[in-house]
Design a protein around this motif. Structure first.
Motif, PDB file in Angstrom:
ATOM      1  N   GLU A  91       0.719  -1.033   0.141  1.00 20.32           N
ATOM      2  CA  GLU A  91      -0.043  -0.139   0.074  1.00 20.32           C
ATOM      3  C   GLU A  91       0.886   1.314  -0.032  1.00 20.32           C
ATOM      4  OE1 GLU A  91      -2.561   0.295   3.184  1.00 20.32           O
ATOM      5  OE2 GLU A  91      -3.404   2.115   2.672  1.00 20.32           O
ATOM      6  N   LEU A  92       1.719   1.175   0.831  1.00 18.56           N
ATOM      7  CA  LEU A  92       2.606   2.432   1.152  1.00 18.56           C
ATOM      8  C   LEU A  92       3.765   2.483  -0.079  1.00 18.56           C
ATOM      9  CD1 LEU A  92       3.249   5.039   2.538  1.00 18.56           C
ATOM     10  CD2 LEU A  92       4.851   3.683   4.057  1.00 18.56           C
ATOM     11  N   ALA A  93       4.221   1.215  -0.602  1.00 15.40           N
ATOM     12  CA  ALA A  93       5.311   1.289  -1.587  1.00 15.40           C
ATOM     13  C   ALA A  93       4.703   1.658  -3.051  1.00 15.40           C
ATOM     14  CB  ALA A  93       5.628  -0.063  -1.921  1.00 15.40           C
ATOM     15  N   SER A  94       3.528   1.495  -3.343  1.00 17.05           N
ATOM     16  CA  SER A  94       2.844   1.860  -4.163  1.00 17.05           C
ATOM     17  C   SER A  94       2.345   3.271  -4.328  1.00 17.05           C
ATOM     18  CB  SER A  94       1.489   1.004  -4.982  1.00 17.05           C
ATOM     19  OG  SER A  94       0.645   0.822  -3.960  1.00 17.05           O
ATOM     20  N   LEU A  95       2.101   4.000  -3.358  1.00 19.64           N
ATOM     21  CA  LEU A  95       1.787   5.124  -2.994  1.00 19.64           C
ATOM     22  C   LEU A  95       2.980   6.310  -3.401  1.00 19.64           C
ATOM     23  CD1 LEU A  95      -0.875   6.726  -1.960  1.00 19.64           C
ATOM     24  CD2 LEU A  95       0.213   6.758   0.324  1.00 19.64           C
ATOM     25  N   HIS A  96       3.950   5.818  -3.101  1.00 24.32           N
ATOM     26  CA  HIS A  96       5.444   6.329  -3.306  1.00 24.32           C
ATOM     27  C   HIS A  96       6.470   5.748  -4.576  1.00 24.32           C
ATOM     28  CE1 HIS A  96       4.354   9.123  -0.027  1.00 24.32           C
ATOM     29  NE2 HIS A  96       4.282   8.213   0.671  1.00 24.32           N
ATOM     30  N   ARG A  97       5.545   4.844  -5.322  1.00 26.34           N
ATOM     31  CA  ARG A  97       6.441   4.382  -6.323  1.00 26.34           C
ATOM     32  C   ARG A  97       7.698   3.913  -5.785  1.00 26.34           C
ATOM     33  NH1 ARG A  97       8.073   7.392 -10.828  1.00 26.34           N
ATOM     34  NH2 ARG A  97       8.313   5.627 -11.924  1.00 26.34           N
ATOM     35  N   CYS A  98       7.842   3.222  -4.667  1.00 24.79           N
ATOM     36  CA  CYS A  98       9.254   2.874  -4.276  1.00 24.79           C
ATOM     37  C   CYS A  98       8.845   1.332  -3.982  1.00 24.79           C
ATOM     38  CB  CYS A  98       9.200   3.382  -2.688  1.00 24.79           C
ATOM     39  SG  CYS A  98      10.805   3.170  -2.047  1.00 24.79           S
ATOM     40  N   PRO A  99       9.420   0.635  -5.230  1.00 19.19           N
ATOM     41  CA  PRO A  99       9.078  -1.054  -4.987  1.00 19.19           C
ATOM     42  C   PRO A  99      10.221  -1.665  -4.116  1.00 19.19           C
ATOM     43  CG  PRO A  99      10.231  -0.480  -7.112  1.00 19.19           C
ATOM     44  CD  PRO A  99       9.956   0.840  -6.465  1.00 19.19           C
ATOM     45  N   LEU A 100       9.712  -3.032  -3.914  1.00 17.34           N
ATOM     46  CA  LEU A 100      10.727  -3.830  -3.086  1.00 17.34           C
ATOM     47  C   LEU A 100      11.508  -4.455  -4.189  1.00 17.34           C
ATOM     48  CD1 LEU A 100      11.509  -5.187  -0.431  1.00 17.34           C
ATOM     49  CD2 LEU A 100       9.592  -6.938  -0.983  1.00 17.34           C
ATOM     50  N   VAL A 101      12.733  -4.538  -3.952  1.00 12.60           N
ATOM     51  CA  VAL A 101      13.867  -5.017  -4.980  1.00 12.60           C
ATOM     52  C   VAL A 101      14.643  -6.274  -4.167  1.00 12.60           C
ATOM     53  CG1 VAL A 101      13.950  -2.953  -6.147  1.00 12.60           C
ATOM     54  CG2 VAL A 101      15.854  -3.460  -4.501  1.00 12.60           C
TER      55      VAL A 101
END
Ligand code: ADP
Ligand code: MG
Length: 337
Positions: free
Chosen positions: A111-121
């Motif tokens: 939820e938060l990752a997509s809100l800030h375009r910050c993917p898990l890598v």
């Protein structure tokens, strides 16, 4: 573990909502390492926070909320540098591989990752006591970092949100073990109506990324308040070789905080309480109207609480302009420089 490490990664961390593609990420989860390509003329900003069950969050905390907090505190550090989130890695130590827990946890992250375009890598999973480590990476155009050494005499000192709520939230959640020894538990009573407010303050801190993005050209120094406003501001003052005067009467206090804590505790929490994940910033006076406009637009409290001065040290004055001496106080715990 009831699920193998491989299954956990595949089912819960490779999901599209969490490990999504974005520019700058050449390769995410799945190989021995992720590949990141920052654009030309940018630096990579990196920050990490470790959260341990029973120390940094209550035993049995809701996994979705926990996930949000673990990522949010890292994004707050990126905001305090003026960096744009790029991606993050996750080190997870888990006592059991419970599917329901993992599902909620990874959806909270997503939820938060997509809100800030910050993917898990990438990351690591291991069996052990519950702890969550996140390292977030951000991008900064050359020369644009919001550092701690940019404060100059005459600049205004500003703070976002309501400092003190973080500490009162810890108390309302019953995390007595992490409360500072000066915390007067008898002076705190959280009304039933305010419980949810403090829960949100703890589990869903709002990283001030959008504000930092828009305000950045008008900001001179910045830090996020994780160890208490006085201590964190003192890092800025030390790095910039300046001092400051804070006006206690101008401090913003939330309505739930006013309802829950006695006056002394309120002031102590605002000055010395940690866990706020708000920003403490300095700016030239001419910038203030524009910064206030941005804050208003984002419906985010932004308050001018003092001024940077030539004279070293941090002075607090009350509503009558009298200097309040905290030097004798039991609750003056500056973190080590
Ligand atoms: P290695 O043994 O090469 O270190 P692992 O088997 O631990 O790799 O992990 C395989 C892949 O899964 C790697 O790309 C790693 O970054 C990723 N990964 C492992 N744990 C996590 C996690 N908690 N979150 C996201 N990615 C993970
Ligand atoms: Mg490997």
């Amino acid at each position: 573990m009831s699920l193998s490490e491989f299954d956990i990664i595949r089912r819960y961390f490779c999901r599209d909502e969490l490990a999504f593609a974005r520019d700058g990420i050449e390769l995410g989860i799945g190989d021995d390492a992720a590949l990141i390509r920052p654009p030309a003329n940018h630096s990579l900003a990196m920050t990490m926070d470790v959260l341990v069950e029973g120390v940094h969050f209550p035993v049995g905390a809701s996994p979705g909320l926990l996930a949000w907090r673990a990522l949010a505190v890292n994004l707050s550090d990126l905001a305090a540098m003026g960096a744009e989130p790029l991606c993050f890695t996750l080190g997870l130590s888990l006592p059991r591989g419970e599917p329901a827990w993992l599902d909620e946890f990874s959806l909270g992250l997503a939820e938060l990752a997509s809100l800030h375009r910050c993917p898990l890598v990438g990351g690591d999973v291991t069996r052990g006591p519950l702890s969550i480590t996140i390292q977030a990476h951000g991008l900064l155009a050359d020369g644009r970092a919001l550092r701690r050494d940019g404060a100059r005499p005459g600049q205004a000192i500003l703070v976002t949100g309501y400092p003190g709520d973080g500490l009162l939230a810890l108390a309302s959640l019953g995390l007595e073990g992490v409360l500072p020894d000066w915390f007067d538990a008898a002076a705190f009573r959280c009304a039933a109506e305010d419980r949810d407010y403090f829960r949100q303050a703890f589990y869903r801190p709002q990283p001030r990324l959008e504000f930092a993005r828009r305000a950045l050209p008008g900001l001179e120094a910045g830090i996020d308040i994780s160890d208490g406003l006085m201590g964190d501001l003192s890092h800025i003052l030390r790095a910039s070789a300046v001092g400051a005067r804070l006006n206690l009467a101008q401090f913003p206090l939330s309505a739930p905080a006013r309802r829950s804590a006695g006056e002394d505790l309120l002031r102590q929490a605002a000055l010395f309480g940690g866990d706020d994940y708000e920003l403490c910033l300095t700016a030239e006076s001419a910038e203030i109207p524009r910064l206030m406009e941005i804050a208003q637009d984002l419906q985010m409290p932004l308050t001018e609480i003092g001024r940077v001065e030539d004279e070293a040290g941090l002075r607090c004055v009350d509503a009558h302009g009298e200097v309040v001496d905290f030097a004798q106080s039991a609750y003056l715990h500056f973190p080590d420089p």
